[in-house]
Design an enzyme around this catalytic site. Structure first.
Site, mmCIF file in Angstrom:
data_model
loop_
_atom_site.group_PDB
_atom_site.id
_atom_site.type_symbol
_atom_site.label_atom_id
_atom_site.label_comp_id
_atom_site.label_asym_id
_atom_site.label_seq_id
_atom_site.Cartn_x
_atom_site.Cartn_y
_atom_site.Cartn_z
ATOM 1 N N LYS A 112 -16.666 -1.857 -12.535
ATOM 2 C CA LYS A 112 -15.474 -1.006 -12.646
ATOM 3 C C LYS A 112 -14.832 -0.938 -11.287
ATOM 4 C CE LYS A 112 -12.798 1.876 -14.757
ATOM 5 N NZ LYS A 112 -11.703 0.938 -14.353
ATOM 6 N N ASP A 132 -4.679 -0.497 -8.114
ATOM 7 C CA ASP A 132 -4.944 -0.244 -6.685
ATOM 8 C C ASP A 132 -3.596 -0.504 -6.010
ATOM 9 O OD1 ASP A 132 -7.316 0.176 -4.648
ATOM 10 O OD2 ASP A 132 -6.144 -1.429 -3.778
ATOM 11 N N ASN A 148 0.878 5.762 -5.084
ATOM 12 C CA ASN A 148 0.254 6.576 -6.130
ATOM 13 C C ASN A 148 -0.648 7.670 -5.548
ATOM 14 O OD1 ASN A 148 -2.570 6.687 -7.788
ATOM 15 N ND2 ASN A 148 -0.797 6.894 -9.115
ATOM 16 N N LYS A 175 -14.221 -5.299 -8.089
ATOM 17 C CA LYS A 175 -12.860 -5.204 -7.554
ATOM 18 C C LYS A 175 -12.190 -6.553 -7.736
ATOM 19 C CE LYS A 175 -10.142 -2.236 -5.489
ATOM 20 N NZ LYS A 175 -10.041 -0.778 -5.612
HETATM 21 P P1 NDP Z 1 0.208 2.012 -3.728
HETATM 22 O O1 NDP Z 1 0.528 0.580 -3.729
HETATM 23 O O2 NDP Z 1 0.704 2.883 -4.806
HETATM 24 O O3 NDP Z 1 0.651 2.670 -2.344
HETATM 25 C C1 NDP Z 1 0.186 2.196 -1.123
HETATM 26 C C2 NDP Z 1 0.936 2.910 0.002
HETATM 27 O O4 NDP Z 1 0.338 2.564 1.249
HETATM 28 C C3 NDP Z 1 2.392 2.491 0.088
HETATM 29 O O5 NDP Z 1 3.157 3.555 0.582
HETATM 30 C C4 NDP Z 1 2.331 1.338 1.092
HETATM 31 O O6 NDP Z 1 3.535 1.111 1.780
HETATM 32 C C5 NDP Z 1 1.267 1.828 2.045
HETATM 33 N N1 NDP Z 1 0.616 0.682 2.654
HETATM 34 C C6 NDP Z 1 0.011 -0.354 2.011
HETATM 35 N N2 NDP Z 1 -0.436 -1.258 2.882
HETATM 36 C C7 NDP Z 1 -0.090 -0.796 4.092
HETATM 37 C C8 NDP Z 1 -0.273 -1.285 5.402
HETATM 38 N N3 NDP Z 1 -0.896 -2.450 5.647
HETATM 39 N N4 NDP Z 1 0.195 -0.521 6.425
HETATM 40 C C9 NDP Z 1 0.805 0.656 6.187
HETATM 41 N N5 NDP Z 1 1.018 1.166 4.957
HETATM 42 C C10 NDP Z 1 0.575 0.442 3.942
HETATM 43 O O7 NDP Z 1 -1.407 2.080 -3.641
HETATM 44 P P2 NDP Z 1 -2.357 3.314 -3.954
HETATM 45 O O8 NDP Z 1 -1.689 4.582 -3.594
HETATM 46 O O9 NDP Z 1 -2.903 3.111 -5.305
HETATM 47 O O10 NDP Z 1 -3.570 3.021 -2.949
HETATM 48 C C11 NDP Z 1 -3.606 3.565 -1.611
HETATM 49 C C12 NDP Z 1 -5.032 3.536 -1.087
HETATM 50 O O11 NDP Z 1 -5.869 4.314 -1.958
HETATM 51 C C13 NDP Z 1 -5.682 2.153 -1.037
HETATM 52 O O12 NDP Z 1 -6.585 2.129 0.061
HETATM 53 C C14 NDP Z 1 -6.482 2.105 -2.331
HETATM 54 O O13 NDP Z 1 -7.559 1.191 -2.260
HETATM 55 C C15 NDP Z 1 -6.973 3.533 -2.395
HETATM 56 N N6 NDP Z 1 -7.407 3.992 -3.706
HETATM 57 C C16 NDP Z 1 -6.548 3.965 -4.787
HETATM 58 C C17 NDP Z 1 -6.953 4.437 -5.999
HETATM 59 C C18 NDP Z 1 -6.023 4.546 -7.156
HETATM 60 O O14 NDP Z 1 -6.416 5.186 -8.150
HETATM 61 N N7 NDP Z 1 -4.838 4.011 -7.107
HETATM 62 C C19 NDP Z 1 -8.341 4.890 -6.214
HETATM 63 C C20 NDP Z 1 -9.128 4.990 -5.009
HETATM 64 C C21 NDP Z 1 -8.658 4.518 -3.820
HETATM 65 P P3 NDP Z 1 4.441 -0.175 1.377
HETATM 66 O O15 NDP Z 1 5.017 0.162 0.039
HETATM 67 O O16 NDP Z 1 5.435 -0.246 2.464
HETATM 68 O O17 NDP Z 1 3.503 -1.349 1.333
#
Ligand code: NDP
Length: 448
Positions: free
Chosen positions: A93, A169, A244, A129
């Protein structure tokens, strides 16, 4: 019998040798393995059965070609991945990440973290993953659809509700999951809802899944503060990211009376002293898919800092919710100097090892991602339960389940860290609780 220190060093050097150039994976393994010495000393049988060595080697790794056509008719080729890391506790998962930086090492680090997180959640799920080096940014809906269809045309044969259950993700949320599920359904001729989670509530998704990771990270912060006789109301907070996880972390922080003054995307951050207006962020990010820079067009009293460092904004509570290694030693030092008392990680491995060291030394309430962001996957497991029983739970009921799960995770980490003489060290607590659950299941299942 080898002493524990030698065994730990050997595991780390084996991981380096077997996975050359995969720096994030090495980092994730080191962070866990280095905290396990006390538990290995107490349980020599884990060493005898090479539990750590087995945990560090994924059960399966799949890499595949993803060809698709862009809107100009040109053929594009991406690389897709799915790593089944550990299935001792349940089907693999873990989410799918679509981002140009994705390579095998990213997926392995995330799969390794996921294995521990899922064990910690107490739900019957293993760890996996996947993803692709595809960048959904700037692509039309039709391009994203064609990519997702091609990706699923290979992935479908490796997944299933009893085998491996992907979710979202970075770069994968409701839109992408819809296209992925549509193609899965078409190829297999089965409405197998439980094969993906994070689906829209209109077609099999659980209420609260969208909100769960962000809400959960806030609940974890609330519990860490409660353990110190404090709470979130009235606190100034900074949340990195605007995706998200960040959006729903901001929503819950505001609902609990905190003031969130800054958020970001990969281009820069916004600072709004009076408190961010979440409706604007949702409109920009969820509907219009624009950059966070546009926020100041709607709120001229806010500031936008292109490529700025969001951790320079003074706050009492910080929630890194963007990506790995976004909070380094200098940022950690700055947060501490500015009076930050709690850090709850919505993202996976957002703080570098040197940053974590500083937080632990300063005795901040520091919640590592595998504990603080486990609410997302835990609610995915609740979605699987609803799909299996063809049931649908209310928002309030599901949120209460999430709340209880986060409280248990917090309390398990707290109690275990205390048992090992390190009260308040959630890194140690989380790693040991998760490792013991995995180790006991792996011992019971034999050498497989
Ligand atoms: P999204 O794609 O919805 O959002 C990611 C955010 O982080 C965007 O604002 C993006 O900006 C920014 N971001 C991504 N890469 C970079 C970077 N290299 N430098 C700076 N900013 C960056 O992803 P999520 O919100 O789903 O995921 C965010 C984090 O949470 C990740 O680490 C993910 O693994 C973790 N996570 C997510 C879960 C989920 O349920 N979605 C569950 C558990 C953990 P931009 O749009 O400019 O790229």
């Amino acid at each position: 019998m080898k002493d524990v220190q030698t065994r730990v060093e050997e595991v780390l050097s084996l991981v380096h040798k077997r996975n050359p150039g995969e720096a994030e994976f090495h980092q994730a393994v080191r962070e866990v393995v280095e905290t396990l010495e006390p538990v290995l000393e107490k349980h020599p049988e884990y060493g005898e059965h090479k539990i750590i060595e087995r945990i560090c080697e994924p059960e399966r790794q799949i890499i595949f070609r993803v060809p698709w056509q862009d809107d100009n008719g040109e053929v594009q080729i991406n690389r897709g991945f799915r790593v089944g890391f550990n299935s001792a506790l349940g089907p693999y998962k873990g989410g799918l990440r679509f981002h140009p930086s994705v390579y095998l090492g990213t997926i392995k680090f995330l799969g390794f973290e996921q294995t521990f997180k899922n064990a910690l959640s107490g739900m019957p799920i293993g760890g996996g993953k996947g993803g692709a080096d595809f960048d959904p940014k700037g692509k039309s809906d039709a391009e994203v659809m064609r990519f997702c269809q091609s990706f699923m045309t290979e992935l479908y044969r490796h997944i299933g509700e009893m085998t491996d259950v992907p979710a979202g993700d970075i770069g994968v949320s409701g839109r992408e999951l819809g296209y992925l599920f549509g193609q899965y359904k078409r190829i297999t001729n089965r409405y197998e809802s439980g094969v993906l989670t994070g689906k829209s509530p209109e077609w099999g998704g659980a209420l609260v899944r969208r909100e769960a990771t962000g809400y959960g990270a806030v609940f974890f912060a609330q519990d860490m503060l409660r353990a110190r006789g404090d709470d979130l109301a009235g606190k100034t907070c900074v949340v990195s990211g605007a995706g998200n996880v960040a959006i729903y972390a901001i929503e819950k922080l505001q609902a609990l009376g905190a003031r969130v003054v800054a958020c970001s995307d990969s281009s820069g951050f916004v600072f709004h002293a009076q408190g961010l207006q979440l409706a604007t962020i949702k409109q920009l990010k969820e509907v219009e898919r624009l950059r966070i820079a546009s926020y100041v067009e709607h709120h001229p009293d806010a500031e936008y800092h292109a490529r700025g460092n969001i951790w320079s904004v003074p706050c009492q509570v910080a929630l890194p919710c963007a990506t790995q290694n976004e909070l380094d030693e200098a940022a950690a030092r700055q947060l501490i100097a500015n009076g930050c008392i709690a850090v709850s990680e919505g993202a996976n491995m957002p703080t570098t090892p040197d940053g974590i060291k500083l937080f632990l030394e300063a005795k901040l309430a520091y919640g590592p991602g595998k504990a603080a962001n486990a609410g997302g996957v835990a609610t995915s497991a609740l979605e699987m339960q609803q799909n299996a029983s063809r049931d649908r739970w209310s928002f309030e009921y599901t949120e209460q389940r999430l709340r209880n799960i986060m409280r248990s995770i917090h309390d398990d980490c707290w109690t275990t860290a205390s048992e090992y003489g390190q009260q308040g060290n959630y890194v140690l607590g989380a790693n040991i609780v998760a490792f013991q659950r995995l180790a006991e299941a792996m011992l019971a299942l034999g050498i497989i």
